[in-house]
Structure formats: C-alpha cells, structure tokens
Design a protein around this motif. Structure first.
Motif, PDB file in Angstrom:
ATOM      1  N   VAL A  78       0.631  -1.323   0.017  1.00  0.00           N
ATOM      2  CA  VAL A  78      -0.081  -0.005  -0.149  1.00  0.00           C
ATOM      3  C   VAL A  78       0.993   1.240  -0.086  1.00  0.00           C
ATOM      4  O   VAL A  78       0.657   1.968  -0.600  1.00  0.00           O
ATOM      5  N   THR A  81       2.252   1.556  -3.656  1.00  0.00           N
ATOM      6  CA  THR A  81       1.001   2.270  -4.401  1.00  0.00           C
ATOM      7  C   THR A  81       0.894   3.697  -4.365  1.00  0.00           C
ATOM      8  O   THR A  81       0.619   4.050  -5.223  1.00  0.00           O
ATOM      9  N   SER A  82       0.775   4.023  -2.981  1.00  0.00           N
ATOM     10  CA  SER A  82       0.547   5.319  -2.701  1.00  0.00           C
ATOM     11  C   SER A  82       1.386   6.181  -3.104  1.00  0.00           C
ATOM     12  O   SER A  82       1.024   7.227  -3.708  1.00  0.00           O
ATOM     13  N   LEU A 220      -4.985   5.864   4.405  1.00  0.00           N
ATOM     14  CA  LEU A 220      -4.294   5.654   2.969  1.00  0.00           C
ATOM     15  C   LEU A 220      -5.176   5.211   1.960  1.00  0.00           C
ATOM     16  O   LEU A 220      -5.259   5.439   0.757  1.00  0.00           O
ATOM     17  N   LEU A 221      -6.122   4.220   2.391  1.00  0.00           N
ATOM     18  CA  LEU A 221      -6.996   3.550   1.772  1.00  0.00           C
ATOM     19  C   LEU A 221      -7.927   4.009   1.238  1.00  0.00           C
ATOM     20  O   LEU A 221      -8.831   3.797   0.057  1.00  0.00           O
ATOM     21  N   GLY A 224      -8.069   6.532  -3.159  1.00  0.00           N
ATOM     22  CA  GLY A 224      -8.077   6.281  -4.462  1.00  0.00           C
ATOM     23  C   GLY A 224      -8.814   7.377  -5.238  1.00  0.00           C
ATOM     24  O   GLY A 224      -8.263   7.488  -6.483  1.00  0.00           O
ATOM     25  N   SER A 255       2.999   6.464   4.752  1.00  0.00           N
ATOM     26  CA  SER A 255       4.000   5.455   3.998  1.00  0.00           C
ATOM     27  C   SER A 255       5.269   5.558   4.584  1.00  0.00           C
ATOM     28  O   SER A 255       5.860   4.216   4.881  1.00  0.00           O
ATOM     29  N   PRO A 277       1.494  -3.418  -6.987  1.00  0.00           N
ATOM     30  CA  PRO A 277       0.788  -2.560  -8.009  1.00  0.00           C
ATOM     31  C   PRO A 277       1.054  -2.672  -9.565  1.00  0.00           C
ATOM     32  O   PRO A 277       0.070  -2.158 -10.256  1.00  0.00           O
ATOM     33  N   TYR A 288      -7.399   3.703  -8.883  1.00  0.00           N
ATOM     34  CA  TYR A 288      -6.669   3.438  -7.519  1.00  0.00           C
ATOM     35  C   TYR A 288      -7.781   3.213  -6.445  1.00  0.00           C
ATOM     36  O   TYR A 288      -7.224   2.478  -5.395  1.00  0.00           O
ATOM     37  N   LEU A 292      -5.622  -0.064  -4.604  1.00  0.00           N
ATOM     38  CA  LEU A 292      -5.216   0.183  -3.385  1.00  0.00           C
ATOM     39  C   LEU A 292      -5.613  -1.166  -2.264  1.00  0.00           C
ATOM     40  O   LEU A 292      -4.602  -1.575  -1.623  1.00  0.00           O
ATOM     41  N   SER A 295      -3.924  -4.160  -3.632  1.00  0.00           N
ATOM     42  CA  SER A 295      -2.482  -3.822  -3.222  1.00  0.00           C
ATOM     43  C   SER A 295      -2.134  -4.675  -1.654  1.00  0.00           C
ATOM     44  O   SER A 295      -1.236  -5.402  -1.289  1.00  0.00           O
TER      45      SER A 295
END
Length: 344
Positions: A78, A81-82, A220-221, A224, A255, A277, A288, A292, A295
C-alpha cells in the motif's frame, strides 16, 4: 470492472488462506494437516490435547511470523502504491527512491551507537529505539525526495528518481562504514537489517505493526479517488476540489511510518511495493479505488510466499527474505524499463 474486482478479491483471499496454512506447517520441524486442525481447535477448546512441542512451534514461532509477513507485506504494498500514485510513476517505490535505505541507515545508527544514545533517552524509549530511528530515517528521506522533486505545483519525476538514487547511495555508503567499524555483535545485527528476515517475529511486534498498519490504512486506503484525480495533473485535481497538499502529507507520513516500522522489525525488504501495483495495473487498469485495497491483499500474499520460499528452499538453512524479494522484483523492474523504452 466491479465483477473483476470481486473475482480478484476472492482468488486473493483463497490463495492467502492456502499460503497461511502452508506457512504454519512447513519448515524444518514439519507439522501435517491433522496437527494444524488439532492446534487450531485448541484455541477454542481447552480440552483438546496437543503435543507441547507442536504447540510451541505453532503458537510461538510459526503463527507470529506468518501474521507479521501478512501485515508487513500489506503495508509495504500500500505504501508503494500510494507513492506511485502521488508521483505518477511506477518506479516511485520506497526501495527505488531511497526510503528503505534511509530507514535502514538510521536503524544501523541505532544499533552501532545505541549504547551511547540510550543514556540520553528515557528508559521507556530504549526498547523501541531502533523502530523510532527507522521511522525517522524513512520520513527524512521521503521529505528530502519530495522537496527536491516538487516545484511550482508539479512533481518532476526524473529529479525524484535521481535524487532518490543519490540519497540511497549515500545511505548505503554510510551503512557500509558503520558495518566496518561495528563490533562482532553489532555486525550480526547489521547483516540482519541489510538482508532482511522475519526470523525475529514475536507477538509484541505483530501487535505493534498491526496498530501502525491499521492507523495508516485508515488514512491511505480512502485516497483512491484523489490519486485518480492526480493522474490527470495536479492543477486539474485542484479544480476538481482535491486538496493536493493534504493528500501528499498523508501519503508521506503514513507511508514512511509503515516502511520505517517494517525495516525496524525485519530489515531491508525491497520490491514488494513495486511488484504488486505493477501487476494489478497491468491486469485491472489504473483505478486506485480498486488497486489500493487489492494491493493490501496481494502484498500480504507476496511477502508470505517469499517467506515460505526462504524457509523451505534450502532447509535447514534460511535464505534472507530480502534476497527472495529482490529475485522476484528485479525482472519486474526490467519489464517496466522496457515498457518505458517502447513509449519513447
């Protein structure tokens, strides 16, 4: 697309369940399927009699290690991906832009200089000194890379990558110097950090990493939609009502927190945030909102699979997990570069 997402989710959970069972029964001390069922039943029924050795191997060694791999793989994927969404580049992963190296450097400083540093700190921080140092290293490098590459409301990807490479090289050189001047005990710890291993997994680490990951996922999730808007350009995202700086701050902080904690507990584990990702974008596109959460799932599966390979491939010798993920990730990295070459 929604049906495809549900299909990937179902397949991912099934494979993760299979990997979970395999991770808890495979190893130098082998447990069979019946042992697994018996040990699992003992969690809910005190009257179920189990072999004490089996119980120790399962509950104190295999289970915390398996859960640590699941949670850590999820967090690293994650985070990667972020960062890729924020920088709008598939190469912007914690390992590539120097975050992992910076985190490992500060962990190495805490190992070599720990006895000196601890005398200036409250006793409550002594146990978590390496974790705190790893987080500070990850955050510092993230802020440096972001500061170097961001100008006039735009992120300059080439500058970001070159800056990350330079910072990573400096961090690796400094870590190498610390290795040179370290004692035998410190050298063993430094080797652990540099190659990566989940062998030191225990329940306190599982609990702490779970808390860190859950907090980070909370922030974070749900990004998207904002990351999809940023793909159109940061100016266009602002016109759509997206607070760019706010989302950037969240991605940077959380992160770094996940990467720093992972490095503190398991050392340098690269490429997890690159492989997952990239493959998901290749098969599902660049939404995303879908990438997300998937991931998080497939990052767990990847790291758990790598850990199983590290324990089983050359048993009873254990291969450092960082080597396994590097073997997995390097070909993907080359594929990304070849894809860029075709687009030139």
């Amino acid at each position: 697309m929604q049906n495809k997402f549900k299909w990937y989710l179902s397949i991912g959970f099934f494979l993760l369940l299979v990997a979970f069972v395999a991770s808890t029964i495979l190893g130098v001390y082998h447990l069979n399927w019946n042992d697994f069922l018996l040990l699992f039943q003992s969690l809910f029924n005190d009257k179920v009699k189990v072999n004490p050795t089996d119980a120790y191997i399962f509950f104190d060694i295999r289970l915390p290690r398996t859960l640590l791999a699941i949670i850590m793989g999820s967090g690293l994927a994650v985070a990667g991906t972020s960062l890729q969404g924020m920088f709008k580049n598939p190469l912007a992963t914690p390992g590539i832009i120097g975050i992992t190296a910076g985190s490992a450097l500060c962990a190495a400083l805490a190992i070599v200089l720990g006895s000196t540093i601890k005398s200036f700190l409250p006793e409550i921080l002594h146990y978590s000194l390496i974790s705190i140092a790893a987080f500070i290293g990850a955050l510092t490098v993230m802020l440096l890379v972001y500061g170097i590459s961001f100008k006039n409301g735009k992120t300059h990807v080439v500058i970001m990558l070159l800056g990350g490479v330079a910072i990573a090289a400096l961090a690796e050189a400094t870590t190498g110097f610390l290795t040179f001047i370290s004692t035998d005990d410190e050298l063993r710890d430094l080797t652990f950090w540099r190659l990566g291993s989940l062998g030191a997994a225990n329940w306190p680490k599982v609990i702490l990493l779970t808390i860190v990951t859950c907090i980070s996922f909370f922030f974070l999730l749900g990004n998207g939609k904002a990351l999809n808007a940023m793909m159109l350009g940061e100016e266009n995202a602002k016109h759509l009502g997206i607070d760019i700086k706010k989302h950037h701050r969240k991605i940077i902080w959380f992160s770094s927190l996940m990467v720093g904690t992972s490095v503190a507990f398991a050392g340098t584990i690269a490429f997890v945030g690159l492989i997952v990702p990239y493959i998901l974008r290749l098969t599902l596109g660049s939404d995303y909102r879908i990438i997300l959460p998937l991931s998080a799932l497939f990052g767990s599966l990847l790291l758990l699979s790598a850990d199983i390979i590290s324990r089983v491939a050359l048993a009873p010798v254990e291969i450092p997990i960082g080597i396994i993920t590097a073997f997995m990730g390097a070909p993907v990295f080359i594929l990304i570069l070849l894809q860029f070459k075709k687009e030139l």
